[in-house]
Motif scaffolding. Structure first.
Motif, PDB file in Angstrom:
ATOM      1  N   VAL A 229       4.314  13.077  17.045  1.00  0.00           N
ATOM      2  CA  VAL A 229       3.498  12.983  15.836  1.00  0.00           C
ATOM      3  C   VAL A 229       4.289  13.480  14.628  1.00  0.00           C
ATOM      4  N   LYS A 230       4.133  12.769  13.519  1.00  0.00           N
ATOM      5  CA  LYS A 230       4.696  13.192  12.244  1.00  0.00           C
ATOM      6  C   LYS A 230       3.573  13.296  11.223  1.00  0.00           C
ATOM      7  N   ALA A 231       3.570  14.371  10.460  1.00  0.00           N
ATOM      8  CA  ALA A 231       2.658  14.523   9.329  1.00  0.00           C
ATOM      9  C   ALA A 231       3.442  15.198   8.212  1.00  0.00           C
ATOM     10  N   TYR A 232       3.713  14.435   7.143  1.00  0.00           N
ATOM     11  CA  TYR A 232       4.556  14.909   6.050  1.00  0.00           C
ATOM     12  C   TYR A 232       3.775  14.943   4.750  1.00  0.00           C
ATOM     13  N   GLN A 233       4.204  15.843   3.869  1.00  0.00           N
ATOM     14  CA  GLN A 233       3.663  15.898   2.515  1.00  0.00           C
ATOM     15  C   GLN A 233       4.701  15.351   1.546  1.00  0.00           C
ATOM     16  N   TYR A 234       4.251  14.448   0.659  1.00  0.00           N
ATOM     17  CA  TYR A 234       5.090  13.904  -0.405  1.00  0.00           C
ATOM     18  C   TYR A 234       4.477  14.304  -1.745  1.00  0.00           C
ATOM     19  N   GLY A 235       5.294  14.909  -2.601  1.00  0.00           N
ATOM     20  CA  GLY A 235       4.799  15.422  -3.866  1.00  0.00           C
ATOM     21  C   GLY A 235       4.204  16.802  -3.711  1.00  0.00           C
ATOM     22  N   THR A 236       4.157  17.532  -4.828  1.00  0.00           N
ATOM     23  CA  THR A 236       3.622  18.890  -4.792  1.00  0.00           C
ATOM     24  C   THR A 236       2.397  19.044  -5.694  1.00  0.00           C
ATOM     25  N   ASP A 237       2.511  18.679  -6.954  1.00  0.00           N
ATOM     26  CA  ASP A 237       1.380  18.822  -7.866  1.00  0.00           C
ATOM     27  C   ASP A 237       0.256  17.836  -7.553  1.00  0.00           C
TER      28      ASP A 237
ATOM     29  N   VAL B 264       0.836  -1.205   0.000  1.00  0.00           N
ATOM     30  CA  VAL B 264       0.000   0.000   0.000  1.00  0.00           C
ATOM     31  C   VAL B 264       0.868   1.251   0.000  1.00  0.00           C
ATOM     32  N   LEU B 265       1.938   1.268   0.791  1.00  0.00           N
ATOM     33  CA  LEU B 265       2.862   2.400   0.794  1.00  0.00           C
ATOM     34  C   LEU B 265       3.408   2.661  -0.601  1.00  0.00           C
ATOM     35  N   SER B 266       3.876   1.610  -1.248  1.00  0.00           N
ATOM     36  CA  SER B 266       4.488   1.755  -2.563  1.00  0.00           C
ATOM     37  C   SER B 266       3.509   2.292  -3.594  1.00  0.00           C
ATOM     38  N   SER B 267       2.297   1.756  -3.601  1.00  0.00           N
ATOM     39  CA  SER B 267       1.323   2.175  -4.616  1.00  0.00           C
ATOM     40  C   SER B 267       0.725   3.539  -4.299  1.00  0.00           C
ATOM     41  N   THR B 268       0.753   3.961  -3.035  1.00  0.00           N
ATOM     42  CA  THR B 268       0.134   5.235  -2.648  1.00  0.00           C
ATOM     43  C   THR B 268       1.106   6.409  -2.760  1.00  0.00           C
ATOM     44  N   VAL B 269       2.277   6.275  -2.185  1.00  0.00           N
ATOM     45  CA  VAL B 269       3.267   7.358  -2.224  1.00  0.00           C
ATOM     46  C   VAL B 269       4.082   7.310  -3.512  1.00  0.00           C
ATOM     47  N   GLY B 270       4.345   6.097  -4.000  1.00  0.00           N
ATOM     48  CA  GLY B 270       5.069   5.951  -5.259  1.00  0.00           C
ATOM     49  C   GLY B 270       6.425   6.621  -5.235  1.00  0.00           C
ATOM     50  N   LYS B 271       6.740   7.371  -6.284  1.00  0.00           N
ATOM     51  CA  LYS B 271       8.043   8.022  -6.413  1.00  0.00           C
ATOM     52  C   LYS B 271       8.058   9.447  -5.866  1.00  0.00           C
ATOM     53  N   ARG B 272       6.991   9.880  -5.255  1.00  0.00           N
ATOM     54  CA  ARG B 272       6.912  11.281  -4.801  1.00  0.00           C
ATOM     55  C   ARG B 272       8.016  11.622  -3.824  1.00  0.00           C
ATOM     56  N   ALA B 273       8.650  12.734  -4.064  1.00  0.00           N
ATOM     57  CA  ALA B 273       9.696  13.221  -3.166  1.00  0.00           C
ATOM     58  C   ALA B 273       9.060  13.864  -1.936  1.00  0.00           C
ATOM     59  N   TRP B 274       9.818  13.857  -0.855  1.00  0.00           N
ATOM     60  CA  TRP B 274       9.358  14.549   0.346  1.00  0.00           C
ATOM     61  C   TRP B 274       9.282  16.042   0.050  1.00  0.00           C
ATOM     62  N   ALA B 275       8.163  16.674   0.437  1.00  0.00           N
ATOM     63  CA  ALA B 275       7.957  18.094   0.144  1.00  0.00           C
ATOM     64  C   ALA B 275       8.130  18.962   1.384  1.00  0.00           C
ATOM     65  N   LYS B 276       7.413  18.621   2.457  1.00  0.00           N
ATOM     66  CA  LYS B 276       7.508  19.435   3.667  1.00  0.00           C
ATOM     67  C   LYS B 276       6.870  18.712   4.841  1.00  0.00           C
ATOM     68  N   ALA B 277       7.166  19.222   6.029  1.00  0.00           N
ATOM     69  CA  ALA B 277       6.565  18.696   7.257  1.00  0.00           C
ATOM     70  C   ALA B 277       5.413  19.598   7.673  1.00  0.00           C
ATOM     71  N   LEU B 278       4.267  18.996   7.925  1.00  0.00           N
ATOM     72  CA  LEU B 278       3.127  19.719   8.481  1.00  0.00           C
ATOM     73  C   LEU B 278       3.158  19.663  10.001  1.00  0.00           C
ATOM     74  N   VAL B 279       3.560  18.526  10.533  1.00  0.00           N
ATOM     75  CA  VAL B 279       3.804  18.349  11.974  1.00  0.00           C
ATOM     76  C   VAL B 279       5.061  17.504  12.088  1.00  0.00           C
ATOM     77  N   ASP B 280       5.982  17.903  12.953  1.00  0.00           N
ATOM     78  CA  ASP B 280       7.229  17.152  13.092  1.00  0.00           C
ATOM     79  C   ASP B 280       7.748  17.303  14.512  1.00  0.00           C
ATOM     80  N   ASP B 281       7.035  16.717  15.479  1.00  0.00           N
ATOM     81  CA  ASP B 281       7.488  16.778  16.857  1.00  0.00           C
ATOM     82  C   ASP B 281       7.819  15.373  17.352  1.00  0.00           C
ATOM     83  N   GLU B 282       8.105  15.235  18.623  1.00  0.00           N
ATOM     84  CA  GLU B 282       8.560  13.951  19.153  1.00  0.00           C
ATOM     85  C   GLU B 282       7.476  12.885  19.156  1.00  0.00           C
TER      86      GLU B 282
END
Length: 564
Positions: free
Chosen positions: A496-504, A476-494
């Motif tokens: 909880v993590k919430a990251y964005q992959y891909g921009t368009d 599921v990870l592979s088919s969902t995120v695919g080749k998208r590069a890491w874009a930014k962190a929405l939450v990044d504390d000790e």
């Protein structure tokens, strides 16, 4: 030397010695209850067939030993779903009951079940006598995953054991590797297997088979060249399995020449010629027994032998960095001091962290880094390679050629759900720091069936090739995120993590670090979204305000605009 978790640092030798104790594929999962141990209920579906791309009716084939059971014996099959945190739910999704006649001649029978959706399901079967007494039970798993038509992301790799006898055939395993979303495998071609008699190279059919099918499927092999050869050269290896003398290294180079000529990228031998362009020199050299100068000398011979036959090939040094995995780069530092910077395309580490998480890892002593975890090791090695450019102006590549978490009942929290969570988070974090060329999960299939042997339980599939949560989560990870590069962190504390992959065409991924469920407050444009869990189950979500409160847990969840 920087050491990893104590339990792992002394265990890699047992995996190497396991070649001498090769076991046949066990395809049956069964256990007996006390007084009825003479009756065995076994699930005998074909290995690998319990991973399938379509929901609906599924046929489970059972066998009873001995077949002469009482008439009107009953089998009950329960199907149990998993929750969003990777745990089996206690309530059955469905139950099926069949009455079995006497089976003196035909000892196998079928039970049809219906699987309504994507995901992983636990199968529990109970055999009862006509008077209601339990004769035996057996458990298994069945996965419904989206069929893959494309190759997985370029940084997703997994360890396989085709180089060893007794492993399942490539025709069974490699399609499952591709289905799980991996575009790389790491495997071996052992010297003492291809040169049993001095100067005579004979390649086993299993080597040809796994490399030919990898090539056909588009999967890239990283092939390890390793182990001494006392069989063909007993005098050269009477004191050490490592090629320490100039003559031993010359014979090793001859073996490398033969292997690269047969399988290398410039080879034309069909169907496996051109299958391999990436080579790793030795697996976990033990620098407590050899010096960096010893390894550098072998690396120089091997690098030259490979490049002479295949100039475009890549040569990966360190083989994981020795006992302890060298996550601080101790191996490559030693090689650079020996003048071997340019005799490699890159180097590899094996940063095992079990039972710790990939975000926190464990504290080190006397090392160039304070902690072994992805947020510390990856940036450190990125900066290290930037500061040590090769003379051709290229930085050394960083490879993680082994990393994984076992299912270990002796360690609190080291269950199958935790393994799945750590796998997904490791690949997401690795891409977030942009350092590692490929991360190889160790390994694809459990090496045995002993739950008390940690080395038997690193796989994404059980030893009988039935799926664990980690297999489904990887797919599921592979088919969902695919080749998208890491874009930014929405939450990044000790916590909880919430990251964005891909921009368009972004995918948002969220999870907790401490194993709990928490609410992450993230800013997203209002609109219609789809939430996807680790099993691939989609749920519509409407965001009406920019500050969206997203409940996440230890196994990452995905959020994406509904247009996907």
């Amino acid at each position: 030397m920087l050491m990893i978790h104590r339990g792992r640092s002394c265990l890699f030798q047992s995996r190497l010695s396991g070649r001498a104790a090769r076991s046949a594929l066990v395809v049956l999962l069964a256990f007996s209850s006390g007084s009825y141990a003479q009756v065995k209920l076994q699930l005998v579906n074909a290995p690998g067939s319990q991973v399938t791309p379509a929901s609906g009716k599924k046929v489970l084939r059972f066998e009873v030993l001995p077949p002469d059971i009482p008439r009107a014996t009953k089998i009950t099959v329960g199907v149990y779903p998993y929750d969003s945190d990777g745990k089996v739910l206690p309530t059955r999704l469905a139950s099926y009951e069949n009455t079995i006649g006497r089976m003196q001649d035909d000892k196998a029978f079928n039970v049809a079940v219906t699987i309504p959706r994507m995901g992983l399901f636990r199968i529990e079967a109970t055999l009862k006598s006509p008077d209601g007494e339990t004769l035996d039970k057996t458990t298994s798993t069945l996965a419904i995953v989206t069929k893959r038509t494309e190759l997985g992301p370029p940084d997703f790799g997994v360890g396989t054991h085709f180089g060893q006898d007794g492993t399942p055939p490539p025709s069974v395993l490699l399609p499952l590797v591709k289905q799980a979303g991996f575009s790389w495998i790491r495997d071996d071609i052992y010297w003492d297997t291809v040169e049993k008699k001095a100067g005579v190279f004979v390649f086993p059919k299993r080597y040809d088979a796994y490399l030919a099918l990898s090539k056909q499927l588009g999967i890239s092999p990283l092939v390890v060249l390793d182990e001494g050869n006392p069989r063909a050269y007993p005098k050269l290896f009477s004191k050490s399995n490592f090629p320490l003398s100039p003559e031993a290294r010359a014979r090793f180079a001859d073996y490398v020449d033969a292997v690269v000529a047969r399988y290398g990228d410039n080879a034309v031998t069909a169907p496996y010629g051109g299958a391999v362009q990436y080579w790793e020199v030795w697996n976990e050299p033990d620098f407590s027994k050899i010096s960096y100068a010893d390894y550098a000398a072998l690396l120089w011979e091997t690098f030259g032998a490979i490049k002479d036959v295949n100039p475009a090939a890549s040569v990966i040094a360190c083989g994981g960095g020795g006992a302890g995995g060298g996550p601080g780069g101790d191996c490559v530092v030693g090689l650079i001091k020996e003048g071997a910077l340019n005799d490699q395309s890159g180097f590899s580490i094996h940063p095992y962290m079990s039972p710790h998480t990939p975000e926190k890892g464990y504290k080190t002593e006397g090392a160039p880094i304070d902690f072994v975890n992805i947020p510390t090791v990856w940036p450190y090695l990125r900066d290290f390679t930037a500061d040590h450019m090769k003379t051709d102006g290229r930085p050394l590549q960083v490879w993680v050629t082994e990393m994984g978490w076992p299912v270990n009942p002796k360690e609190p929290g080291q269950d199958e759900a935790t393994q799945a969570a750590n796998l997904v988070r490791s690949y997401l974090l690795s891409r977030r720091y942009g350092t590692v060329r490929v991360l190889f999960w160790y390994d694809f299939v459990d090496d045995g069936t002993d739950l008390d042997n940690i080395e038997h339980n690193f796989g994404l599939l059980h030893h009988d090739l039935t799926p664990k949560p980690a297999f489904v989560a990887a797919s599921v990870l592979s088919s969902t995120v695919g080749k998208r590069a890491w874009a930014k962190a929405l939450v990044d504390d000790e916590s909880v993590k919430a990251y964005q992959y891909g921009t368009d065409d972004p995918v948002f991924v969220g999870w907790t670090v401490d194993g709990s469920q928490r609410v992450a407050s993230i800013s997203l444009p209002p609109g219609e979204y789809i939430q996807r869990d680790w099993q691939g189950v989609d749920t519509p979500v409407t965001i009406t305000a920019q500050n969206f409160r997203w409940r996440v847990g230890p196994v990452p969840r995905y959020l994406m605009p509904a247009r996907r």
